[in-house]
Write a protein that holds these residues in place. Structure first.
Motif, PDB file in Angstrom:
ATOM      1  N   UNK A   1       0.689  -1.357   0.267  1.00  0.00           N
ATOM      2  CA  UNK A   1       0.127  -0.309   0.227  1.00  0.00           C
ATOM      3  C   UNK A   1       0.735   1.062  -0.062  1.00  0.00           C
ATOM      4  N   UNK A   2       1.662   1.379   0.842  1.00  0.00           N
ATOM      5  CA  UNK A   2       2.053   2.786   0.410  1.00  0.00           C
ATOM      6  C   UNK A   2       3.208   2.941  -0.278  1.00  0.00           C
ATOM      7  N   UNK A   3       3.523   1.495  -0.892  1.00  0.00           N
ATOM      8  CA  UNK A   3       4.326   1.562  -2.222  1.00  0.00           C
ATOM      9  C   UNK A   3       4.071   2.505  -3.451  1.00  0.00           C
ATOM     10  N   UNK A   4       1.926   2.160  -3.768  1.00  0.00           N
ATOM     11  CA  UNK A   4       1.897   2.621  -4.254  1.00  0.00           C
ATOM     12  C   UNK A   4       1.453   3.853  -4.664  1.00  0.00           C
ATOM     13  N   UNK A   5       0.525   4.260  -3.114  1.00  0.00           N
ATOM     14  CA  UNK A   5       0.775   5.314  -2.465  1.00  0.00           C
ATOM     15  C   UNK A   5       0.394   6.609  -3.054  1.00  0.00           C
ATOM     16  N   UNK A   6       1.891   6.702  -3.255  1.00  0.00           N
ATOM     17  CA  UNK A   6       2.393   7.941  -3.414  1.00  0.00           C
ATOM     18  C   UNK A   6       2.135   8.273  -4.565  1.00  0.00           C
TER      19      UNK A   6
ATOM     20  N   UNK B   1      -0.156  -2.725 -12.402  1.00  0.00           N
ATOM     21  CA  UNK B   1       0.497  -3.000 -12.805  1.00  0.00           C
ATOM     22  C   UNK B   1       1.168  -2.622 -11.302  1.00  0.00           C
ATOM     23  N   UNK B   2       0.971  -1.455 -11.040  1.00  0.00           N
ATOM     24  CA  UNK B   2       1.181  -0.826  -9.807  1.00  0.00           C
ATOM     25  C   UNK B   2       1.475  -1.554  -8.944  1.00  0.00           C
ATOM     26  N   UNK B   3       0.070  -2.779  -8.754  1.00  0.00           N
ATOM     27  CA  UNK B   3       0.416  -3.215  -7.534  1.00  0.00           C
ATOM     28  C   UNK B   3       1.459  -4.001  -7.712  1.00  0.00           C
ATOM     29  N   UNK B   4       1.577  -4.830  -9.404  1.00  0.00           N
ATOM     30  CA  UNK B   4       2.251  -5.757  -9.571  1.00  0.00           C
ATOM     31  C   UNK B   4       3.560  -5.890  -8.823  1.00  0.00           C
ATOM     32  N   UNK B   5       4.036  -5.069  -9.404  1.00  0.00           N
ATOM     33  CA  UNK B   5       5.423  -4.251  -9.053  1.00  0.00           C
ATOM     34  C   UNK B   5       6.180  -4.330  -8.295  1.00  0.00           C
ATOM     35  N   UNK B   6       5.206  -4.032  -6.783  1.00  0.00           N
ATOM     36  CA  UNK B   6       4.964  -3.853  -5.749  1.00  0.00           C
ATOM     37  C   UNK B   6       5.329  -5.296  -5.077  1.00  0.00           C
ATOM     38  N   UNK B   7       4.602  -5.855  -5.830  1.00  0.00           N
ATOM     39  CA  UNK B   7       4.562  -7.369  -5.199  1.00  0.00           C
ATOM     40  C   UNK B   7       5.748  -7.833  -4.344  1.00  0.00           C
ATOM     41  N   UNK B   8       6.230  -7.789  -6.594  1.00  0.00           N
ATOM     42  CA  UNK B   8       7.071  -8.270  -6.628  1.00  0.00           C
ATOM     43  C   UNK B   8       8.411  -8.175  -5.463  1.00  0.00           C
TER      44      UNK B   8
END
Length: 90
Positions: free
Chosen positions: A22-27, A69-76
């Motif tokens: 969440x913190x990664x994509x919230x930006x 896509x953003x969630x996928x990148x954050x998870x990886x």
């Protein structure tokens, strides 16, 4: 604007992992939003929720593709961090 909308929910193994994602994509909230779509991100325990409102189906599809896509990148990226932590013992 809210003629079209979608809610995405992602459940993780625990609150710590959900917070990292969440913190990664919230930006990106506010940076990606425009006059055709708006997004809100929330987290409750181990669940990350993304709510998208869009003016039309094309804008909704574009927003969905972007956020997925953003969630996928954050998870990886979190997976890579986990692997490094296991190797170093941290």
């Amino acid at each position: 604007m809210a003629a079209h909308g979608a809610t995405l929910e992602f459940e993780y193994d625990g609150p710590a992992r959900a917070r990292i994602v969440a913190d990664s994509v919230a930006r990106e909230v506010g940076e990606i939003d425009d006059e055709r779509s708006k997004t809100a991100i929330g987290r409750e325990d181990a669940v990350v929720r993304i709510e998208i409102e869009a003016a039309d189906p094309v804008a909704l599809r574009a927003a969905l593709n972007t956020w997925l896509s953003l969630i996928d990148v954050a998870e990886r990226a979190a997976d890579v961090g986990d692997g490094i932590g296991r190797k170093t013992g941290t």
